[in-house]
Write a protein that holds these residues in place. Structure first.
Motif, PDB file in Angstrom:
ATOM      1  N   GLU A   1      -6.156   9.710   0.739  1.00 35.18           N
ATOM      2  CA  GLU A   1      -6.080   9.757  -0.711  1.00 35.18           C
ATOM      3  C   GLU A   1      -5.303   8.575  -1.286  1.00 35.18           C
ATOM      4  OE1 GLU A   1      -6.342  10.634  -4.659  1.00 35.18           O
ATOM      5  OE2 GLU A   1      -7.544  11.353  -2.961  1.00 35.18           O
ATOM      6  N   HIS A   2      -4.236   8.152  -0.597  1.00 35.23           N
ATOM      7  CA  HIS A   2      -3.421   7.076  -1.164  1.00 35.23           C
ATOM      8  C   HIS A   2      -4.169   5.744  -1.191  1.00 35.23           C
ATOM      9  CE1 HIS A   2      -2.646   6.416   3.165  1.00 35.23           C
ATOM     10  NE2 HIS A   2      -2.319   5.183   2.842  1.00 35.23           N
TER      11      HIS A   2
ATOM     12  N   TRP B   1      -9.300  -3.365  -7.457  1.00 37.09           N
ATOM     13  CA  TRP B   1      -9.554  -2.978  -6.071  1.00 37.09           C
ATOM     14  C   TRP B   1     -10.957  -2.393  -5.947  1.00 37.09           C
ATOM     15  CZ3 TRP B   1      -6.252  -4.752  -2.684  1.00 37.09           C
ATOM     16  CH2 TRP B   1      -4.921  -4.969  -3.058  1.00 37.09           C
TER      17      TRP B   1
ATOM     18  N   THR C   1       0.851  -1.201   0.000  1.00 36.60           N
ATOM     19  CA  THR C   1       0.000   0.000   0.000  1.00 36.60           C
ATOM     20  C   THR C   1       0.879   1.240   0.000  1.00 36.60           C
ATOM     21  OG1 THR C   1      -1.640  -1.210   1.323  1.00 36.60           O
ATOM     22  CG2 THR C   1      -1.942   1.162   1.116  1.00 36.60           C
TER      23      THR C   1
ATOM     24  N   ALA D   1      -7.875   5.793  -1.297  1.00 36.05           N
ATOM     25  CA  ALA D   1      -9.057   6.057  -2.117  1.00 36.05           C
ATOM     26  C   ALA D   1      -8.746   5.973  -3.602  1.00 36.05           C
ATOM     27  CB  ALA D   1      -9.627   7.435  -1.773  1.00 36.05           C
ATOM     28  N   ARG D   2      -7.569   6.407  -4.018  1.00 37.15           N
ATOM     29  CA  ARG D   2      -7.287   6.451  -5.454  1.00 37.15           C
ATOM     30  C   ARG D   2      -7.056   5.077  -6.061  1.00 37.15           C
ATOM     31  NH1 ARG D   2      -2.332   9.357  -3.821  1.00 37.15           N
ATOM     32  NH2 ARG D   2      -0.627   7.849  -3.578  1.00 37.15           N
ATOM     33  N   ARG D   3      -6.933   4.045  -5.227  1.00 38.47           N
ATOM     34  CA  ARG D   3      -6.748   2.700  -5.770  1.00 38.47           C
ATOM     35  C   ARG D   3      -8.064   2.040  -6.163  1.00 38.47           C
ATOM     36  NH1 ARG D   3      -2.425  -0.610  -2.256  1.00 38.47           N
ATOM     37  NH2 ARG D   3      -2.075  -1.644  -4.260  1.00 38.47           N
ATOM     38  N   GLU D   4      -9.179   2.584  -5.696  1.00 41.13           N
ATOM     39  CA  GLU D   4     -10.473   2.008  -6.040  1.00 41.13           C
ATOM     40  C   GLU D   4     -10.648   1.968  -7.559  1.00 41.13           C
ATOM     41  OE1 GLU D   4     -15.291   2.810  -5.474  1.00 41.13           O
ATOM     42  OE2 GLU D   4     -13.820   3.933  -4.277  1.00 41.13           O
TER      43      GLU D   4
ATOM     44  N   THR E   1      -8.839   0.454  -9.688  1.00 46.12           N
ATOM     45  CA  THR E   1      -7.627   0.185 -10.444  1.00 46.12           C
ATOM     46  C   THR E   1      -7.327  -1.310 -10.438  1.00 46.12           C
ATOM     47  OG1 THR E   1      -6.181   0.501  -8.517  1.00 46.12           O
ATOM     48  CG2 THR E   1      -6.685   2.445  -9.882  1.00 46.12           C
TER      49      THR E   1
END
Length: 220
Positions: free
Chosen positions: A209-210, A192, A132, A212-215, A217
């Motif tokens: 943010e680090h 994800w 992560t 949330a932005r993986r959703e 992807t």
């Protein structure tokens, strides 16, 4: 700068399906970077044991961690670590020709128990960031007591074997092509999902943010 090729040793030499083998270290790095779960194979008390665990890496080492009570993390013995990604089922006209599109790496060596405090902390940072990115800076870092309760192994990436299969079935130009059956690839992808908050969190706690932005992807 070009990376040195992987060595061709008795342990890493491709004896079957050689066309799927690779000595390109960039392929090894790409396979390791695409995932975060490996399988550690080790002999414990005379019997083989294969343990799934998360990992991280730098340019020279793979790092594995676990409890100091774990028998598989004793270190000082030969181990084999594998990482595999399945990209699809290869469905041919005959069952015999069925297969899998995949990317896999197999790493051989003697796992070394990390005892230097700075190397141990850095290895755990790399392991955390590998799974992560951004989490090491966001979450509370390990205390001295927690570090003492954790074993970290370092495994050299020098001796590794890589295999990759891509593409359609290989019976398109054989006798079975006349059967009139569908053949091709059934792709497999993983993405994800939406972050699911701990029920104990205050409702106003935002998703960092680090994370949330993986959703949405792709994983692996």
């Amino acid at each position: 700068m070009a990376l040195d090729p992987l060595p061709d040793t008795d342990l890493t030499r491709h004896r079957r399906l050689r066309a799927q083998g690779s000595l390109d270290r960039a392929d090894l790095n790409a396979i390791l970077d695409a995932g975060f779960v490996c399988h550690l194979g080790v002999i414990v008390e005379g019997r083989p044991l294969v343990v799934p665990t998360v990992y991280g890496r730098d340019e020279r080492h793979l790092y594995l961690h676990g409890s100091v009570a774990s028998r598989s993390l004793a270190g000082g013995t030969p181990v084999c670590v594998t990482v595999t990604h399945v990209d699809g089922l290869v469905l041919a006209r005959s069952v015999f020709e069925h297969g899998v599109n995949y990317r896999s790496a197999m790493i051989h060596g003697e796992a070394r128990k990390v005892t230097d405090p700075e190397e141990k902390r850095e290895g755990l940072r790399r392991l955390t960031e590998h799974a992560t990115p951004g989490q090491w800076s966001y979450a509370r870092r390990p205390s001295r007591k927690e570090l003492a309760a954790t074993t970290l192994l370092a495994l050299s990436l020098e001796e590794a074997s890589v295999k990759i299969r891509t593409g359609p079935p290989e019976d398109g130009d054989g006798p079975d092509a006349e059967l009139g059956l569908w053949a091709g690839v059934l792709p497999l992808t993983s993405v994800w999902g939406a972050p699911a908050a701990d029920p104990a969190l205050p409702v106003e706690t935002p998703v960092p943010e680090h994370i949330a932005r993986r959703e949405g992807t792709r994983y692996a």
